[in-house]
Motif scaffolding. Sequence first.
Motif, PDB file in Angstrom:
ATOM      1  N   HIS A 132       0.806  -1.177   0.254  1.00 50.49           N
ATOM      2  CA  HIS A 132      -0.084   0.069  -0.104  1.00 50.49           C
ATOM      3  C   HIS A 132       0.951   1.227  -0.228  1.00 50.49           C
ATOM      4  CE1 HIS A 132      -3.509   2.765   0.829  1.00 50.49           C
ATOM      5  NE2 HIS A 132      -2.624   3.026   1.999  1.00 50.49           N
ATOM      6  N   ARG A 133       0.771   2.004  -1.118  1.00 56.43           N
ATOM      7  CA  ARG A 133       1.433   3.319  -1.291  1.00 56.43           C
ATOM      8  C   ARG A 133       3.126   2.992  -0.869  1.00 56.43           C
ATOM      9  NH1 ARG A 133      -2.483   7.619   1.548  1.00 56.43           N
ATOM     10  NH2 ARG A 133      -4.232   6.984   0.399  1.00 56.43           N
ATOM     11  N   ALA A 134       3.839   1.797  -1.559  1.00 56.55           N
ATOM     12  CA  ALA A 134       4.850   1.353  -1.347  1.00 56.55           C
ATOM     13  C   ALA A 134       5.861   2.197  -2.121  1.00 56.55           C
ATOM     14  CB  ALA A 134       5.135   0.018  -1.944  1.00 56.55           C
ATOM     15  N   THR A 135       7.059   2.416  -1.577  1.00 56.89           N
ATOM     16  CA  THR A 135       8.329   3.199  -2.252  1.00 56.89           C
ATOM     17  C   THR A 135       8.750   1.875  -3.158  1.00 56.89           C
ATOM     18  OG1 THR A 135       9.922   2.197  -0.734  1.00 56.89           O
ATOM     19  CG2 THR A 135       8.870   4.244  -0.235  1.00 56.89           C
ATOM     20  N   ARG A 136       9.749   2.591  -3.978  1.00 55.87           N
ATOM     21  CA  ARG A 136      10.199   1.441  -5.060  1.00 55.87           C
ATOM     22  C   ARG A 136      10.839   0.270  -4.329  1.00 55.87           C
ATOM     23  NH1 ARG A 136      12.232   0.952 -10.147  1.00 55.87           N
ATOM     24  NH2 ARG A 136      14.170  -0.128  -9.991  1.00 55.87           N
ATOM     25  N   PHE A 213       9.105   0.987 -17.577  1.00 56.50           N
ATOM     26  CA  PHE A 213       9.140   1.277 -16.018  1.00 56.50           C
ATOM     27  C   PHE A 213       9.376  -0.377 -15.747  1.00 56.50           C
ATOM     28  CE2 PHE A 213       6.398   4.594 -17.952  1.00 56.50           C
ATOM     29  CZ  PHE A 213       6.612   5.483 -17.147  1.00 56.50           C
ATOM     30  N   ASP A 214      10.065  -0.576 -14.663  1.00 60.89           N
ATOM     31  CA  ASP A 214      10.435  -1.989 -14.148  1.00 60.89           C
ATOM     32  C   ASP A 214       9.393  -2.385 -13.323  1.00 60.89           C
ATOM     33  OD1 ASP A 214      11.173  -0.642 -11.927  1.00 60.89           O
ATOM     34  OD2 ASP A 214      13.243  -1.386 -12.093  1.00 60.89           O
ATOM     35  N   ALA A 217       9.014  -0.173 -10.302  1.00 58.99           N
ATOM     36  CA  ALA A 217       8.265   1.236 -10.386  1.00 58.99           C
ATOM     37  C   ALA A 217       6.840   0.679 -10.626  1.00 58.99           C
ATOM     38  CB  ALA A 217       8.820   1.408 -11.615  1.00 58.99           C
ATOM     39  N   SER A 220       5.097   0.060  -7.403  1.00 60.23           N
ATOM     40  CA  SER A 220       5.042   1.284  -6.427  1.00 60.23           C
ATOM     41  C   SER A 220       4.024   2.157  -6.893  1.00 60.23           C
ATOM     42  CB  SER A 220       6.323   1.758  -6.440  1.00 60.23           C
ATOM     43  OG  SER A 220       6.356   3.237  -5.787  1.00 60.23           O
ATOM     44  N   TYR A 221       3.823   2.218  -8.211  1.00 58.27           N
ATOM     45  CA  TYR A 221       2.763   3.381  -8.933  1.00 58.27           C
ATOM     46  C   TYR A 221       1.441   2.761  -8.652  1.00 58.27           C
ATOM     47  CZ  TYR A 221       0.461   5.766 -12.600  1.00 58.27           C
ATOM     48  OH  TYR A 221      -0.564   6.496 -13.239  1.00 58.27           O
ATOM     49  N   SER A 224       0.041   2.991  -4.996  1.00 61.13           N
ATOM     50  CA  SER A 224      -0.310   4.349  -4.608  1.00 61.13           C
ATOM     51  C   SER A 224      -1.729   4.489  -4.790  1.00 61.13           C
ATOM     52  CB  SER A 224       0.301   5.447  -5.626  1.00 61.13           C
ATOM     53  OG  SER A 224       1.585   5.398  -5.735  1.00 61.13           O
ATOM     54  N   PHE A 225      -2.563   3.921  -5.812  1.00 64.66           N
ATOM     55  CA  PHE A 225      -3.838   4.057  -5.648  1.00 64.66           C
ATOM     56  C   PHE A 225      -4.718   2.752  -5.364  1.00 64.66           C
ATOM     57  CE2 PHE A 225      -4.804   1.912  -9.440  1.00 64.66           C
ATOM     58  CZ  PHE A 225      -3.460   1.904 -10.282  1.00 64.66           C
ATOM     59  N   THR A 226      -4.151   1.547  -5.467  1.00 65.11           N
ATOM     60  CA  THR A 226      -4.960   0.504  -4.909  1.00 65.11           C
ATOM     61  C   THR A 226      -4.027  -0.506  -4.345  1.00 65.11           C
ATOM     62  OG1 THR A 226      -6.625  -1.293  -5.687  1.00 65.11           O
ATOM     63  CG2 THR A 226      -4.668  -1.045  -7.231  1.00 65.11           C
ATOM     64  N   ALA A 227      -4.421  -1.128  -3.186  1.00 68.40           N
ATOM     65  CA  ALA A 227      -3.618  -2.081  -2.279  1.00 68.40           C
ATOM     66  C   ALA A 227      -3.517  -3.241  -3.139  1.00 68.40           C
ATOM     67  CB  ALA A 227      -4.288  -2.220  -1.103  1.00 68.40           C
TER      68      ALA A 227
ATOM     69  N   TRP B 113      -2.484  14.427  -3.049  1.00 72.20           N
ATOM     70  CA  TRP B 113      -1.941  14.440  -4.273  1.00 72.20           C
ATOM     71  C   TRP B 113      -2.698  13.578  -5.440  1.00 72.20           C
ATOM     72  CZ3 TRP B 113      -1.659   9.218  -4.788  1.00 72.20           C
ATOM     73  CH2 TRP B 113      -1.209   8.522  -3.534  1.00 72.20           C
ATOM     74  N   SER B 169      -9.711   3.808  -9.624  1.00 72.58           N
ATOM     75  CA  SER B 169      -9.498   2.658  -9.032  1.00 72.58           C
ATOM     76  C   SER B 169      -9.007   3.125  -7.528  1.00 72.58           C
ATOM     77  CB  SER B 169      -8.731   1.639  -9.635  1.00 72.58           C
ATOM     78  OG  SER B 169      -9.264   1.279 -11.038  1.00 72.58           O
ATOM     79  N   PHE B 170      -8.980   4.221  -7.345  1.00 66.37           N
ATOM     80  CA  PHE B 170      -8.246   4.616  -5.610  1.00 66.37           C
ATOM     81  C   PHE B 170      -9.320   3.690  -4.777  1.00 66.37           C
ATOM     82  CE2 PHE B 170      -5.277   7.891  -5.255  1.00 66.37           C
ATOM     83  CZ  PHE B 170      -5.039   7.999  -6.815  1.00 66.37           C
ATOM     84  N   ASP B 171      -8.802   3.003  -3.996  1.00 70.56           N
ATOM     85  CA  ASP B 171      -9.297   2.129  -2.871  1.00 70.56           C
ATOM     86  C   ASP B 171     -10.597   2.829  -2.168  1.00 70.56           C
ATOM     87  OD1 ASP B 171      -8.016  -0.006  -3.510  1.00 70.56           O
ATOM     88  OD2 ASP B 171      -6.394   0.104  -1.958  1.00 70.56           O
ATOM     89  N   ARG B 279       3.649  11.673  -0.516  1.00 73.57           N
ATOM     90  CA  ARG B 279       3.842  10.601  -1.452  1.00 73.57           C
ATOM     91  C   ARG B 279       5.091  10.191  -1.748  1.00 73.57           C
ATOM     92  NH1 ARG B 279       3.205   9.869  -7.538  1.00 73.57           N
ATOM     93  NH2 ARG B 279       2.928   7.649  -7.539  1.00 73.57           N
ATOM     94  N   ALA B 281       6.152   7.511  -3.165  1.00 70.47           N
ATOM     95  CA  ALA B 281       6.117   6.673  -4.380  1.00 70.47           C
ATOM     96  C   ALA B 281       6.010   7.242  -5.572  1.00 70.47           C
ATOM     97  CB  ALA B 281       5.254   5.320  -4.120  1.00 70.47           C
ATOM     98  N   PRO B 283       8.539   6.760  -8.608  1.00 69.56           N
ATOM     99  CA  PRO B 283       9.871   6.206  -8.943  1.00 69.56           C
ATOM    100  C   PRO B 283      10.123   6.693 -10.373  1.00 69.56           C
ATOM    101  CG  PRO B 283       8.380   4.241  -9.035  1.00 69.56           C
ATOM    102  CD  PRO B 283       7.778   5.388  -8.373  1.00 69.56           C
ATOM    103  N   PRO B 285       9.931   6.548 -14.937  1.00 67.42           N
ATOM    104  CA  PRO B 285      10.588   5.573 -15.545  1.00 67.42           C
ATOM    105  C   PRO B 285      11.837   5.133 -15.415  1.00 67.42           C
ATOM    106  CG  PRO B 285       9.734   7.519 -16.855  1.00 67.42           C
ATOM    107  CD  PRO B 285      10.031   7.873 -15.360  1.00 67.42           C
ATOM    108  N   ALA B 286      12.240   4.082 -15.376  1.00 64.52           N
ATOM    109  CA  ALA B 286      13.433   3.314 -15.074  1.00 64.52           C
ATOM    110  C   ALA B 286      14.327   3.448 -16.180  1.00 64.52           C
ATOM    111  CB  ALA B 286      13.199   1.610 -14.652  1.00 64.52           C
TER     112      ALA B 286
END
Lengths: 292, 292
Positions: A132-136, A213-214, A217, A220-221, A224-227, B113, B169-171, B279, B281, B283, B285-286
């Motif tokens: 949930h809203r995870a960093t990279r 986007f690996d 990435a 993480s993205y 941000s909006f859905t667990a 955000w 799709s925000f939770d 926020r 998170a 990252p 583009p890689a």
Amino acid sequence: MRLGTARVDGATRAVVVAERSVVPLPFADVGELLGHPTWRDIAESALAGAPDMPADLDLAPVVPRPSKVVCCGHNYAGHIREMGRPVPQHPTLFAKFADTLTGPSDVVTVPDWAEGLDWEAELAAVVGAPLHRATRAEAAAAIAGWTAANDLSVRSWQRHTGQWLPGKSFDRTTPLGPVLVTADELDPGAGLALTCRVNGEVVQRGDTADLVFDAAALLSYISSFTALAPGDVVLTGTPAGVGAAETPPRSLADGDLVEVDLEGVGVLRTPIRIETTRRDADPGPAKEVPHE
Amino acid sequence: MRLGTARVDGATRAVVVAERSVVPLPFADVGELLGHPTWRDIAESALAGAPDMPADLDLAPVVPRPSKVVCCGHNYAGHIREMGRPVPQHPTLFAKFADTLTGPSDVVTVPDWAEGLDWEAELAAVVGAPLHRATRAEAAAAIAGWTAANDLSVRSWQRHTGQWLPGKSFDRTTPLGPVLVTADELDPGAGLALTCRVNGEVVQRGDTADLVFDAAALLSYISSFTALAPGDVVLTGTPAGVGAAETPPRSLADGDLVEVDLEGVGVLRTPIRIETTRRDADPGPAKEVPHE
């Protein structure tokens, strides 16, 4: 470790696939296994002593019932160029339903009015911990492992409108597997060959190191909006070489064999069946929209 | 009949809502009830004698765990015009996840955000029988009933790319309910007033008779590519009057109260909470995509 979901006696069973043996686990599928925080230990201890299963497994999608399947389009520079798309600042995401998935050796059948069936070889990440809203870094650490997918797409229905859902969601048209290779054993960022063959001819030849986007990435993205939950699946996009980009566009025909070959993971072998069937159902708009 | 899903002691329970009483049913939610071919008889017999429940129910989304949530955009002529879109030949469809749904009186919280939170009052159809490549008539007969939805949309994230999924799709941002009114008691084709109010001000005033693709057309089209199951939910689109179409665009603020009022069904009352949160998170583009 290599984890799979086998079809046994009308049900499914999670298995560990070792070099010369297949060991059943006490879970219905890999998704259910990943729901246990100690899934890695459970699978490793099972390898020690449990009985073997037949080697000619009938494999289901490696995660047959994920709560979420999120897919990325336009994620390899070569494919972005061949589809004539602009440079993305954000990943292009759409969803699939769980029952859009199918097994790694299953026949894929589409009706003949679903014109323009096209291949898309992909690397898929399988989530191994809640996100949930995870960093990279958090996202990278939560990847249980990697598998292969063929995001078979019905181009005509994908283009009915600007939203791709219909062409990406024909039932049982996304082979997923054959196995999940745990993240400790494989690093797509270092480059894995991703190849698609149609009747033996190589049509796509990508490298997973070329993802825009690996997976970290993307996760993480998305988170941000859905667990995201253990067992959720993220398809990371396809490299250049799809049939739609050929001149004239090329599509799969009845009897074709499509193979997606992901280095270190395995091969999805998908016989294509085009079913001749009348489509009764196209009621069209109920109302005329006034042209103003 | 009016069916609901109530939150009771940390779990949920399907209920029949009668004029002066609420009768619990032996199912966890309305989706599970609809999975039984005789759901109508079950609910009707329960009305005869079972004990009442408190009238101040805490309602969950009327179907809290549908296997599929399919949504239609651009389905009212007025809204199509205000968004500057062309006349559709096919319905514009996208998917939501089950956990995007929330209860009819729940607070909706989004991070600060997630800019441009906008309302979309909608009629929703709930599927009552399995559907696969259904004709219009078969689809119409398989509608269990009707409910209301607010397809709250984060416009900034909806527009990150051409695919709308992230902004839609925000939770826990799609209130669904308050109840399902069975199809025998309500006919949206004959016209039901569909209204959205923000802090009491009417912002949308639609009529369900104005749908370009009505629910039977949508279910028939959807079932062409993916099977629908009892409890699946189809959001039919929103009429004119969204905030994004105003000049300048308008969006919801912390403390706002949004109400979606569907004639014959009821009102969704949604307090809006904008959460101040960093926020971490994004990252990005890689890889850089070469401009060629």
